[in-house]
Design a protein around this motif. Sequence first.
Motif, PDB file in Angstrom:
ATOM      1  N   LEU A 259       9.740 -47.890-120.144  1.00  0.00           N
ATOM      2  CA  LEU A 259       8.500 -47.321-119.607  1.00  0.00           C
ATOM      3  C   LEU A 259       7.617 -48.415-119.010  1.00  0.00           C
ATOM      4  N   CYS A 260       7.462 -49.510-119.729  1.00  0.00           N
ATOM      5  CA  CYS A 260       6.666 -50.625-119.199  1.00  0.00           C
ATOM      6  C   CYS A 260       7.259 -51.141-117.882  1.00  0.00           C
ATOM      7  N   LYS A 261       8.568 -51.259-117.836  1.00  0.00           N
ATOM      8  CA  LYS A 261       9.220 -51.780-116.632  1.00  0.00           C
ATOM      9  C   LYS A 261       8.964 -50.866-115.439  1.00  0.00           C
ATOM     10  N   SER A 262       9.091 -49.568-115.636  1.00  0.00           N
ATOM     11  CA  SER A 262       8.876 -48.623-114.543  1.00  0.00           C
ATOM     12  C   SER A 262       7.432 -48.609-114.081  1.00  0.00           C
ATOM     13  N   LEU A 263       6.513 -48.586-115.041  1.00  0.00           N
ATOM     14  CA  LEU A 263       5.097 -48.528-114.687  1.00  0.00           C
ATOM     15  C   LEU A 263       4.632 -49.834-114.045  1.00  0.00           C
ATOM     16  N   ASN A 264       5.185 -50.956-114.482  1.00  0.00           N
ATOM     17  CA  ASN A 264       4.807 -52.240-113.881  1.00  0.00           C
ATOM     18  C   ASN A 264       5.258 -52.341-112.422  1.00  0.00           C
ATOM     19  N   GLU A 265       6.354 -51.667-112.086  1.00  0.00           N
ATOM     20  CA  GLU A 265       6.793 -51.685-110.681  1.00  0.00           C
ATOM     21  C   GLU A 265       5.781 -50.967-109.787  1.00  0.00           C
ATOM     22  N   ALA A 266       5.182 -49.906-110.295  1.00  0.00           N
ATOM     23  CA  ALA A 266       4.141 -49.218-109.522  1.00  0.00           C
ATOM     24  C   ALA A 266       2.935 -50.131-109.324  1.00  0.00           C
ATOM     25  N   LEU A 267       2.602 -50.934-110.345  1.00  0.00           N
ATOM     26  CA  LEU A 267       1.504 -51.883-110.214  1.00  0.00           C
ATOM     27  C   LEU A 267       1.809 -52.938-109.153  1.00  0.00           C
ATOM     28  N   GLU A 268       3.037 -53.400-109.130  1.00  0.00           N
ATOM     29  CA  GLU A 268       3.427 -54.416-108.149  1.00  0.00           C
ATOM     30  C   GLU A 268       3.313 -53.873-106.721  1.00  0.00           C
ATOM     31  N   GLN A 269       3.715 -52.629-106.523  1.00  0.00           N
ATOM     32  CA  GLN A 269       3.608 -52.027-105.190  1.00  0.00           C
ATOM     33  C   GLN A 269       2.139 -51.876-104.780  1.00  0.00           C
ATOM     34  N   ALA A 270       1.287 -51.560-105.724  1.00  0.00           N
ATOM     35  CA  ALA A 270      -0.138 -51.445-105.426  1.00  0.00           C
ATOM     36  C   ALA A 270      -0.711 -52.801-105.020  1.00  0.00           C
ATOM     37  N   GLU A 271      -0.270 -53.847-105.703  1.00  0.00           N
ATOM     38  CA  GLU A 271      -0.767 -55.172-105.363  1.00  0.00           C
ATOM     39  C   GLU A 271      -0.300 -55.613-103.974  1.00  0.00           C
ATOM     40  N   LYS A 272       0.927 -55.295-103.647  1.00  0.00           N
ATOM     41  CA  LYS A 272       1.434 -55.627-102.311  1.00  0.00           C
ATOM     42  C   LYS A 272       0.644 -54.885-101.233  1.00  0.00           C
ATOM     43  N   PHE A 273       0.341 -53.619-101.522  1.00  0.00           N
ATOM     44  CA  PHE A 273      -0.434 -52.836-100.553  1.00  0.00           C
ATOM     45  C   PHE A 273      -1.830 -53.441-100.375  1.00  0.00           C
ATOM     46  N   ALA A 274      -2.494 -53.771-101.495  1.00  0.00           N
ATOM     47  CA  ALA A 274      -3.831 -54.336-101.412  1.00  0.00           C
ATOM     48  C   ALA A 274      -3.821 -55.666-100.673  1.00  0.00           C
ATOM     49  N   ALA A 275      -2.812 -56.490-100.933  1.00  0.00           N
ATOM     50  CA  ALA A 275      -2.714 -57.785-100.266  1.00  0.00           C
ATOM     51  C   ALA A 275      -2.543 -57.607 -98.764  1.00  0.00           C
ATOM     52  N   ALA A 276      -1.770 -56.601 -98.388  1.00  0.00           N
ATOM     53  CA  ALA A 276      -1.558 -56.355 -96.962  1.00  0.00           C
ATOM     54  C   ALA A 276      -2.845 -55.920 -96.293  1.00  0.00           C
ATOM     55  N   GLN A 277      -3.676 -55.160 -97.016  1.00  0.00           N
ATOM     56  CA  GLN A 277      -4.920 -54.703 -96.430  1.00  0.00           C
ATOM     57  C   GLN A 277      -5.912 -55.832 -96.208  1.00  0.00           C
ATOM     58  N   VAL A 278      -5.823 -56.875 -97.036  1.00  0.00           N
ATOM     59  CA  VAL A 278      -6.740 -58.001 -96.899  1.00  0.00           C
ATOM     60  C   VAL A 278      -6.564 -58.691 -95.547  1.00  0.00           C
ATOM     61  N   THR A 279      -5.348 -58.667 -95.048  1.00  0.00           N
ATOM     62  CA  THR A 279      -5.078 -59.337 -93.766  1.00  0.00           C
ATOM     63  C   THR A 279      -5.580 -58.541 -92.586  1.00  0.00           C
ATOM     64  N   SER A 280      -6.007 -57.308 -92.827  1.00  0.00           N
ATOM     65  CA  SER A 280      -6.488 -56.454 -91.751  1.00  0.00           C
ATOM     66  C   SER A 280      -8.011 -56.478 -91.723  1.00  0.00           C
ATOM     67  N   ASP A 281      -8.594 -56.932 -90.617  1.00  0.00           N
ATOM     68  CA  ASP A 281     -10.045 -57.007 -90.507  1.00  0.00           C
ATOM     69  C   ASP A 281     -10.691 -55.634 -90.648  1.00  0.00           C
ATOM     70  N   ALA A 282      -9.970 -54.622 -90.226  1.00  0.00           N
ATOM     71  CA  ALA A 282     -10.546 -53.274 -90.194  1.00  0.00           C
ATOM     72  C   ALA A 282     -10.799 -52.725 -91.595  1.00  0.00           C
ATOM     73  N   THR A 283      -9.969 -53.142 -92.565  1.00  0.00           N
ATOM     74  CA  THR A 283     -10.085 -52.533 -93.895  1.00  0.00           C
ATOM     75  C   THR A 283     -10.379 -53.540 -94.988  1.00  0.00           C
ATOM     76  N   ALA A 284     -10.592 -54.795 -94.632  1.00  0.00           N
ATOM     77  CA  ALA A 284     -10.706 -55.840 -95.657  1.00  0.00           C
ATOM     78  C   ALA A 284     -11.837 -55.568 -96.641  1.00  0.00           C
ATOM     79  N   GLN A 285     -12.944 -55.007 -96.185  1.00  0.00           N
ATOM     80  CA  GLN A 285     -14.094 -54.827 -97.060  1.00  0.00           C
ATOM     81  C   GLN A 285     -14.110 -53.462 -97.746  1.00  0.00           C
ATOM     82  N   THR A 286     -13.107 -52.651 -97.534  1.00  0.00           N
ATOM     83  CA  THR A 286     -13.107 -51.318 -98.142  1.00  0.00           C
ATOM     84  C   THR A 286     -12.297 -51.273 -99.428  1.00  0.00           C
TER      85      THR A 286
END
Length: 864
Positions: free
Chosen positions: A125-152
Amino acid sequence: MSTPAMPSDEPPPSSPPATLGSDGEPESRPTTPPDTTAAVVNRTPTADKASSRKIKPKHGLYERKVVVEMNTCYCKMDYDDFMSEFVKVKGLGLPELSKEQLASMSAKFRDVPAEGKEQKMYAPLCKSLNEALEQAEKFAAAQVTSDATAQTIELAIPSDPATQTIQSVPSKPCYVFKDVSNWIESNEEDLKIDIAMYPDTEDARTAFNRDMKNTARTDPARVAWAWMTMGVEVKRDEALSAFDFGRPSLLRDSDMGRVAQAQIAKYATQLMVRQHRVFVFILYIVDKEAFLTRWDRVGCIISNPVNYIKEPAKILNFVYRLALMSRDELGYDTTAEPATSAEVQMLKGYAQKFKNPYAASCATEILDNQVLYPIYKVTCANVANTDRGVYFIGKHSVASYSPTGRATKGYVTFIEQPPARLCFMKDYWRPNSSKIPKELDVYKKLKTAKVRFVATAIGGEDVPGQSTVTQIYLPPGEVPLERLHCRLVVEELARPLEAYRSSAEMIVVLFHALQGHKDAWTKAEILHRDVSVDNVLRVVDQKDEKDRNVQGILNDWDLCKYKSDMNQKATQHGRSGTWAFMSAVALCYPLKPNDLADDLESFIHVVTYCSLRFHHHDFTNHDVGTTTKLTISELTDRNRGNEELSGYVGDQFYESRHRGGGIYVGGTHKMEKNLNGRPGFDFTEGHVSPILVDLLKNLFRLLRTHYSAIDFDDLKRYRGRLPPPAPPPSKDVEEQPDVPSAHQPHHNRFADVLKADDEEDEELSDDDPALSGSRVLDTHSKILHVFRKAVQKIARRKEQFDVTQDQFVGLDEQGAIPQKGLSGSKRKSAPSSTPEGNPKRKRAIGSSHLGGVAEGTERDDVFE
């Protein structure tokens, strides 16, 4: 007089027969005409909740109480509605994992074993749920590089706490799921949920990795309640679940179901007690199904169960969104910010300036427990001006462990502005009703009326935008009021009444509180309605190095009522007071409106309670009653075996029965003692100040006189059904001489205690006709005279230090130690919560400002 009808199914104890009239009833005596304007509905039925008994989750009685408390506080919601209503991300709406991401992640849920021990489920269960956390972090990191959404994008655990926005791409996920099922936080807090979602920050890791040893478990960590973003509770078998969606009530109607209901309520309560939260999420997994739950101080909303093997996307998207949500979206109180290292250093400098031993110990308590009880900075509106006060709070000194209701927490508080000093902050959830006065407004009114012996409010407000929502979704019926998050700051630092060093100190503090109560009633027309041992405090003079100045105050006015509102219809369902100190008639007749006599009787029960807890009497264990100091372990063992005292305390202070409809009854033993005019125990001659002996005797004399004049026939309308009658009163108690004590120190710190007392009252003499069949507690006059007579003796004599060690530590009725309850006990060794290199120190007596003597403390000043 008619015989009181008692809410008991047991026959009453035998006693001397009463004089009967022609109808077979005890002969009536003259009575004060009853207040016929008060209707039954004017009194909110008192609920015998965990908070009213001041018991904690360790105690078995807590489990039974919390199950009843939460019985009508659950409501179900469709999964999609739950997600769209409560799990959404600011600036992103309802983000979801892509099909490609889900394809690779969903298969891992199949690694969760279909049978076998529950513990085998945690790692996959921890392994599966942690993978969802990792995907969320990748998404957030990608948004930081976008000027349009960086502050949202505002993650709850940002890289820069000052701005709470992502400033750079973190090297690892911001959250992590950990298996915490085998490692309790400490011996003080031994609750442990199965899986915890933590922020993956340095401070959090310091807390959840403390003293962790090598283990075969995957993703192991220690429970750290102050750092847990969400908890996950796992059950292998459906029969062990708290919920059953096949039932209209949602609750599984079985012994194991009730065990599980108490368990999850304890976890939700602990999260809200240990953190600054508006609400919390808990993921509840039963075999292959998962429930999403959201808890606030009104109740719990539960989603329909989701099969995470067949529909893994529903659970993964839930976790994915959580990782993207801001602090306020996760239920954090964003007005409480973690203190910076510079601010903590400032507080350490302040702490070095405290000369008063109690103030110094309170500061140490805050600063030495930062790992498990982080220090937060809180701002609050000032009373005197438009500025906002800045305060620093750490470990709470008192907390309510009921999952619903006011949820009061108290904090000894550093004030940022010099000079260095401490004050007190009360944090709670008040019912939102124009008919219930705000406590801050009450304090303002008390000050305007020049009421003495009450605290001074310096700040307070309803925290903007923070309220409960569960009441909106509860089924029709007795729906509770919305609750608003509220703070109140008072100038005075005070220690609990139970920290007194002698009966003289206890009597003087109570005398002051009683004078404050009279002032409030006569000058401001306010009735307190919750007089208890917790709400009578001794003010600490922070400049007094020897801690000799003694002044009492009556605290906590949030349950008060204005005299003009006394006959209005009740606005709440199941209002909770302090059960142990309620009057006998209020407990036996739960629909009776509160009146002045109920409050004054409560003062007498406070004296009785303290007498049993800290003075030598019939039930005192010999070892506890000597001057030899016992360790807490030894004290617990001695008191646990004291069945006589345990039985008396349980009967006198905690007797209760649920009558249905949210109504509890009790007080039959109190009623018997009030009618007889006897407390039911005797002090040990030579061990207790005769002033206390006479005081308690005279107070019970007042009770007997008052109860002999009560019209119990009139009270029948507040009862509900006819129980057996109570015994009649017995003969008077003989006077005991005022014998000087042989144990006298050199200093009398009470010599001038009556200088501030500018009142006179009627003399209380044995032949006073007013004491023959009169309701003597309908005014303050007689009880104030009894106290004043005692204080006059105290002022003339040297102080006798006549207290014992705490006789309630370990008693089953008090919840002061772990007890085997519905679910038994499952625990492992806990690490020391003392900072490395700093030996464990004895906590200062009375380290809780509102909640009484802290459990497991030493009374270092008792045997001076």
